[in-house]
Design an enzyme around this catalytic site. Structure first.
Site, PDB file in Angstrom:
ATOM      1  N   VAL A 105      -4.321  -4.750  14.069  1.00 15.73           N
ATOM      2  CA  VAL A 105      -4.558  -5.608  15.242  1.00 15.73           C
ATOM      3  C   VAL A 105      -4.741  -4.746  16.494  1.00 15.73           C
ATOM      4  CG1 VAL A 105      -3.283  -7.548  14.256  1.00 15.73           C
ATOM      5  CG2 VAL A 105      -2.033  -5.826  15.591  1.00 15.73           C
ATOM      6  N   HIS A 121      -5.946  -9.881  10.545  1.00 17.85           N
ATOM      7  CA  HIS A 121      -4.658 -10.269  11.146  1.00 17.85           C
ATOM      8  C   HIS A 121      -4.750 -10.493  12.644  1.00 17.85           C
ATOM      9  CE1 HIS A 121      -2.439  -8.354   7.482  1.00 17.85           C
ATOM     10  NE2 HIS A 121      -3.058  -9.468   7.184  1.00 17.85           N
ATOM     11  N   ASN A 216      -4.652   7.935   1.144  1.00 20.33           N
ATOM     12  CA  ASN A 216      -3.307   7.741   1.673  1.00 20.33           C
ATOM     13  C   ASN A 216      -2.487   8.970   1.293  1.00 20.33           C
ATOM     14  OD1 ASN A 216      -0.633   6.802   2.181  1.00 20.33           O
ATOM     15  ND2 ASN A 216      -1.329   4.692   1.833  1.00 20.33           N
TER      16      ASN A 216
HETATM   17  N1  APR Z   1      -3.795   8.453   6.789  1.00 17.38           N
HETATM   18  C1  APR Z   1      -3.803   7.504   5.803  1.00 17.38           C
HETATM   19  N2  APR Z   1      -2.731   6.740   5.495  1.00 17.38           N
HETATM   20  C2  APR Z   1      -1.588   6.947   6.204  1.00 17.38           C
HETATM   21  C3  APR Z   1      -1.493   7.912   7.234  1.00 17.38           C
HETATM   22  C4  APR Z   1      -2.665   8.677   7.518  1.00 17.38           C
HETATM   23  N3  APR Z   1      -2.657   9.618   8.471  1.00 17.38           N
HETATM   24  N4  APR Z   1      -0.230   7.869   7.752  1.00 17.38           N
HETATM   25  C5  APR Z   1       0.438   6.906   7.059  1.00 17.38           C
HETATM   26  N5  APR Z   1      -0.372   6.361   6.127  1.00 17.38           N
HETATM   27  C6  APR Z   1      -0.072   5.286   5.175  1.00 17.38           C
HETATM   28  C7  APR Z   1       1.372   5.185   4.751  1.00 17.38           C
HETATM   29  O1  APR Z   1       1.611   6.054   3.650  1.00 17.38           O
HETATM   30  C8  APR Z   1       1.453   3.712   4.332  1.00 17.38           C
HETATM   31  O2  APR Z   1       1.127   3.563   2.951  1.00 17.38           O
HETATM   32  O3  APR Z   1      -0.333   4.065   5.840  1.00 17.38           O
HETATM   33  C9  APR Z   1       0.384   3.036   5.180  1.00 17.38           C
HETATM   34  C10 APR Z   1       0.948   2.102   6.240  1.00 17.38           C
HETATM   35  O4  APR Z   1       1.602   1.065   5.570  1.00 17.38           O
HETATM   36  P1  APR Z   1       2.290  -0.115   6.431  1.00 17.38           P
HETATM   37  O5  APR Z   1       3.089   0.450   7.536  1.00 17.38           O
HETATM   38  O6  APR Z   1       2.909  -1.041   5.418  1.00 17.38           O
HETATM   39  O7  APR Z   1       1.055  -0.829   7.127  1.00 17.38           O
HETATM   40  P2  APR Z   1       0.027  -1.802   6.444  1.00 17.38           P
HETATM   41  O8  APR Z   1      -0.148  -1.476   5.005  1.00 17.38           O
HETATM   42  O9  APR Z   1      -1.154  -1.836   7.319  1.00 17.38           O
HETATM   43  O10 APR Z   1       0.766  -3.218   6.537  1.00 17.38           O
HETATM   44  C11 APR Z   1      -0.028  -4.316   6.161  1.00 17.38           C
HETATM   45  O11 APR Z   1       1.613  -5.851   6.772  1.00 17.38           O
HETATM   46  O12 APR Z   1       3.282  -5.992   8.045  1.00 17.38           O
HETATM   47  C12 APR Z   1       2.081  -6.542   7.885  1.00 17.38           C
HETATM   48  O13 APR Z   1       0.515  -7.428   9.392  1.00 17.38           O
HETATM   49  C13 APR Z   1       1.178  -6.259   9.055  1.00 17.38           C
HETATM   50  O14 APR Z   1      -1.099  -5.500   8.969  1.00 17.38           O
HETATM   51  C14 APR Z   1       0.208  -5.234   8.497  1.00 17.38           C
HETATM   52  C15 APR Z   1       0.293  -5.483   7.008  1.00 17.38           C
END
Ligand code: APR
Length: 246
Positions: A105, A121, A216
């Site tokens: 977002v 979202h 990731n």
């Molecule tokens: N490059 C790629 N991936 C990365 C990096 C990076 N530099 N740094 C961290 N990550 C990965 C982490 O390993 C993790 O798997 O990004 C991911 C972030 O995961 P979350 O914090 O769970 O975020 P997200 O998956 O976007 O959450 C999905 O859940 O909570 C709701 O609405 C919220 O949009 C969000 C959704």
């Protein structure tokens, strides 16, 4: 055989339609903490999944409004990173060949110049009415406050993001589902793959026969169905994967 980034570059080159699903990790190198890492200082005591709900907002509007103000403040210093820019450059150079679907977002894909971002979202930078607006709500600017509200009926403003338990915007989800059904390659970038229906899009792509690539640094729940897992940060990986297209 471990599929590396050079193999994935060939797959991108061969692909007719690349669908990309991004999560908070794609913005990590812009200094935006991932959704689950954002809980620092005062906010460390709260589980984000308990703040990002309509019930929480109705029960504690000031607290939840302040949490979003805290997250918006963190965004003011953030700039699109090389990963956002590489995706936007590819999409502009190859119209119709890359569909960008994001759970984020933070608006960074849009600020990078990504055409037609499907924001599942919503947008942290926008507000909307909590209850259906009445004539009085639209007749005047909301009264300042935490949160702002209609001076006549008290209807509250709320962040224009999707809260847990709420439906995703039908237009963005519909467009995302169509892109996933048509793609022959899907890149899943920076998401833990824990939240549906977004994570379900990766399953749908794989089930219709598209190749699936995870980008990731950490393992995710979707790795087991992927054709390749590139264990590296997206701001470094994406420019390499897309560079001959820039
Ligand atoms: N490059 C790629 N991936 C990365 C990096 C990076 N530099 N740094 C961290 N990550 C990965 C982490 O390993 C993790 O798997 O990004 C991911 C972030 O995961 P979350 O914090 O769970 O975020 P997200 O998956 O976007 O959450 C999905 O859940 O909570 C709701 O609405 C919220 O949009 C969000 C959704």
């Amino acid at each position: 055989m471990e599929m590396g980034r050079d193999t994935v570059r060939v797959w991108i080159n061969e692909a007719r339609h690349v669908a990309v699903l991004t999560g908070a990790g794609v913005s990590a190198e812009s200094g935006v903490p991932t959704f689950r890492d954002a809980q620092t200082g005062l906010w460390a005591q709260f589980d984000p999944q308990e703040l990002a709900t309509e019930a929480a907002y109705r029960a504690h509007p000031e607290r939840v409004w302040d949490w979003y103000a805290h997250r918006r403040a963190m965004l003011t210093k953030a700039e699109p990173n090389a990963g956002h820019l590489a995706l936007a450059a590819f999409a502009r150079r190859h119209p119709g060949r890359l569909s960008l679907i994001t759970q984020n977002v933070d608006g960074l894909h849009q600020r990078a110049g990504q055409p037609d971002t499907m924001a599942l979202h919503g947008a942290l930078g926008a507000d909307r009415w909590l209850d259906a607006p009445r004539a009085c709500c639209e007749a005047q600017a909301p009264q300042d406050g935490r949160p702002p509200a209609c001076a006549t009926c008290g209807n509250l403003r709320r962040p224009a993001v999707v809260w847990f338990g709420e439906n995703l915007p039908a237009d963005a989800l519909g467009a995302a589902e169509s892109a996933v059904a048509d793609c022959d390659l899907m890149l899943v970038v920076g998401t833990s793959g824990q939240v549906y229906p977004a994570a379900g899009l990766a399953l749908a792509a794989q089930q219709q026969g598209a190749r699936l690539v995870m980008i990731n640094p950490e393992p995710t729940e979707l790795d087991s169905i992927a054709d390749a897992c590139l264990r590296e940060p997206s701001a470094r990986c994406l420019p390499y994967l897309l560079k001959e297209f820039l």
